[in-house]
Design a protein around this motif. Structure first.
Motif, short mmCIF file in Angstrom:
data_model
loop_
_atom_site.label_atom_id
_atom_site.label_comp_id
_atom_site.label_asym_id
_atom_site.label_seq_id
_atom_site.Cartn_x
_atom_site.Cartn_y
_atom_site.Cartn_z
N ALA A 153 0.82 -1.22 0.00
CA ALA A 153 0.00 0.00 0.00
C ALA A 153 0.86 1.26 0.00
O ALA A 153 0.51 2.27 0.61
CB ALA A 153 -0.96 0.00 1.19
N ALA A 184 3.89 1.68 1.27
CA ALA A 184 4.89 1.77 2.33
C ALA A 184 6.27 1.36 1.83
O ALA A 184 6.43 0.32 1.20
CB ALA A 184 4.48 0.89 3.51
N TRP A 208 7.76 1.98 5.90
CA TRP A 208 6.83 3.06 6.17
C TRP A 208 7.03 4.19 5.16
O TRP A 208 8.08 4.31 4.54
CB TRP A 208 7.00 3.61 7.60
N SER A 246 -0.47 11.86 3.77
CA SER A 246 -0.67 10.41 3.81
C SER A 246 0.36 9.75 4.71
O SER A 246 1.45 10.28 4.95
CB SER A 246 -0.59 9.82 2.40
N SER A 276 1.65 5.48 5.60
CA SER A 276 1.47 4.05 5.36
C SER A 276 2.54 3.27 6.11
O SER A 276 3.64 3.78 6.38
CB SER A 276 1.55 3.73 3.86
N GLY A 323 0.51 -4.14 3.63
CA GLY A 323 0.61 -2.79 4.15
C GLY A 323 -0.75 -2.12 4.21
O GLY A 323 -1.72 -2.56 3.58
N TYR A 328 -2.63 2.03 4.35
CA TYR A 328 -2.37 3.42 3.94
C TYR A 328 -3.57 4.28 4.28
O TYR A 328 -4.73 3.86 4.14
CB TYR A 328 -2.12 3.43 2.43
N TYR A 329 -3.32 5.53 4.70
CA TYR A 329 -4.39 6.50 4.93
C TYR A 329 -3.97 7.85 4.34
O TYR A 329 -2.82 8.26 4.45
CB TYR A 329 -4.66 6.69 6.43
N GLU A 330 -4.94 8.54 3.70
CA GLU A 330 -4.70 9.88 3.16
C GLU A 330 -5.88 10.78 3.46
O GLU A 330 -7.05 10.38 3.33
CB GLU A 330 -4.47 9.82 1.65
N TRP A 345 -8.46 5.04 2.29
CA TRP A 345 -7.84 3.93 3.00
C TRP A 345 -7.43 2.89 1.97
O TRP A 345 -8.17 2.65 1.00
CB TRP A 345 -8.80 3.30 4.00
N LYS A 346 -6.26 2.30 2.15
CA LYS A 346 -5.80 1.26 1.24
C LYS A 346 -5.26 0.08 2.04
O LYS A 346 -4.60 0.26 3.06
CB LYS A 346 -4.69 1.78 0.31
N GLU A 354 -4.47 -4.70 -4.22
CA GLU A 354 -4.75 -3.60 -3.30
C GLU A 354 -6.23 -3.24 -3.35
O GLU A 354 -6.82 -3.09 -4.42
CB GLU A 354 -3.92 -2.36 -3.64
#
Length: 406
Positions: free
Chosen positions: A37, A39, A268, A301, A303, A319, A321-323, A343-344, A364
């Protein structure tokens, strides 16, 4: 006739840019860190795909490497009407606007000396397809559209010290915009078709720093690209020229890779996109200018992911992820870009086929939340109309990346 001209102007101001939450940037199309995701993308430095993710990391490859990616992208975009009025009343209560598209990319990296490396990436940083159909409540504004962008990204890297490298690259991006919008044969306004294209240039700057063999950090900055999509807008009876301004904002990402004492590696990333530059989408038409008020904000973002080797051939990867969202005001949402927070979740596995070939399989799930729209046309007039509804959007990315090292 005056009413028709007003509707034409309003509709021609809604030339589409993208139709998924989180605006229109897709790192999935180029950086090849989908299984985590995003990272660690700027710090992994293990294949030719780093020519796009972080050119400075090309100095980590001791021999020429090539990579090619085959990818599928399937979107699920659902619109539910919650009481549209006026010209927007009478459409379907719910509309499915998702579509599918194939994606491919290619990368090559070669050492020039013990200090210098060069690379080339042929990929994309964004693009979309959306298809509401003529029964969509907002079909007077938009029915279907496609945005395609392709980047040619040559770059060079220099190893300043044994543990520090810098990279610099040129970006040449071609953008193509095609859409059908503003009504149908039974409506007050016949169908409008618009298309435009542009080639713009930018640059990338990147760095890689190694604390030791097990810990490194990478950084990449990609400059803004300001497209003037020059083309035509036409109905069945006549046509004219048009130009749509689409900004692909500057982005900056910093990533880390940390090999733990046990088998796993922790990855990360932290990112920023300069979406505040998109205050409006400017439209140039013969004898008039128009624009869509966006008032977007910068997005941020984060991750985190992991590599977990199973044996000498297989490695599992994952992984999250947030944005943040560039826009949360329903009155400033439009059918072309219903934005929201992201969100991923990424999953995948790498397989070392032999000493030369590596295969990476990935998936993903990209969730864009439930943004709402409350857009009013001809506010304060007898023809005032409001498009009011809610979106739920998700995108599925899946594919395989092959890497060959000579």
């Amino acid at each position: 006739m005056k009413f028709k001209n007003l509707l034409l102007l309003a509709s021609s101001s809604l030339l589409v840019t993208k139709a998924y939450p989180g605006a229109y940037m897709f790192p999935e199309l180029g950086m090849m860190s989908i299984s985590t995701a995003g990272a660690g993308a700027q710090a992994v430095a293990e294949g030719a795909e780093t020519a796009f993710a972080n050119p400075a990391a090309m100095t980590e490859l001791s021999s020429t490497a090539v990579a090619f990616n085959l990818q599928g992208m399937v979107s699920n975009i659902n619109y539910t009407d919650s009481g549209s009025t006026g010209l927007f009343a009478g459409g379907d209560s719910s509309t499915k606007a998702g579509t599918a598209m194939p994606v491919a990319s290619f990368y090559v990296v070669t050492p020039l000396s013990d200090k210098w490396s060069a690379g080339l990436a042929f990929a994309s940083a964004g693009g979309s397809i959306i298809d509401y159909g003529p029964q969509f409540s907002g079909s007077l504004l938009l029915q279907d559209a496609q945005l395609t962008t392709v980047q040619l990204n040559p770059s060079i890297a220099y190893q300043v010290k044994d543990n520090w490298s810098l990279g610099l690259g040129l970006v040449a991006e071609y953008g193509l915009l095609e859409q059908n919008f503003a009504g149908h044969e039974e409506s007050l306004l016949p169908p409008l078709t618009a298309e435009g294209s542009s080639v713009e240039f930018g640059y990338t700057f990147s760095s890689l720093y190694k604390f030791n063999h097990n810990n490194r950090i990478g950084f990449t900055y990609r400059s803004e690209l300001n497209h003037a999509m020059d083309g035509d807008i036409s109905t069945s009876n006549n046509g004219s020229t048009s130009s749509v301004n689409i900004i692909m904002p500057a982005t900056a990402i910093i990533s880390g890779y940390h090999q733990l004492n046990s088998k796993p590696a922790l990855l990360w990333s932290l990112g920023w996109s300069d979406f505040s530059k998109v205050s409006e989408t400017a439209i140039a038409l013969p004898n008039r200018d128009a624009g869509i008020a966006r008032e977007w904000q910068d997005t941020f973002s984060a991750s985190v992911g992991m590599h977990y080797p199973l044996n000498q051939h297989w490695r599992l990867e994952s992984g999250v992820y947030y944005e943040t969202s560039p826009q949360d005001d329903p009155s400033l949402q439009y059918p072309d870009v219903p934005t929201g927070e992201l969100w991923k979740l990424g999953l995948g596995a790498s397989y070392e086929i032999n000493q030369n070939w590596r295969m990476q399989m990935y998936y993903e799930y990209y969730y864009g939340g439930t943004p709402s729209i409350d857009y009013t046309l001809f506010e304060g007039s007898a023809a005032e109309s409001t498009l009011k509804g809610d979106y739920e959007a998700a995108v599925h990315f899946f594919g395989v990346l092959f890497n060959y090292q000579f």
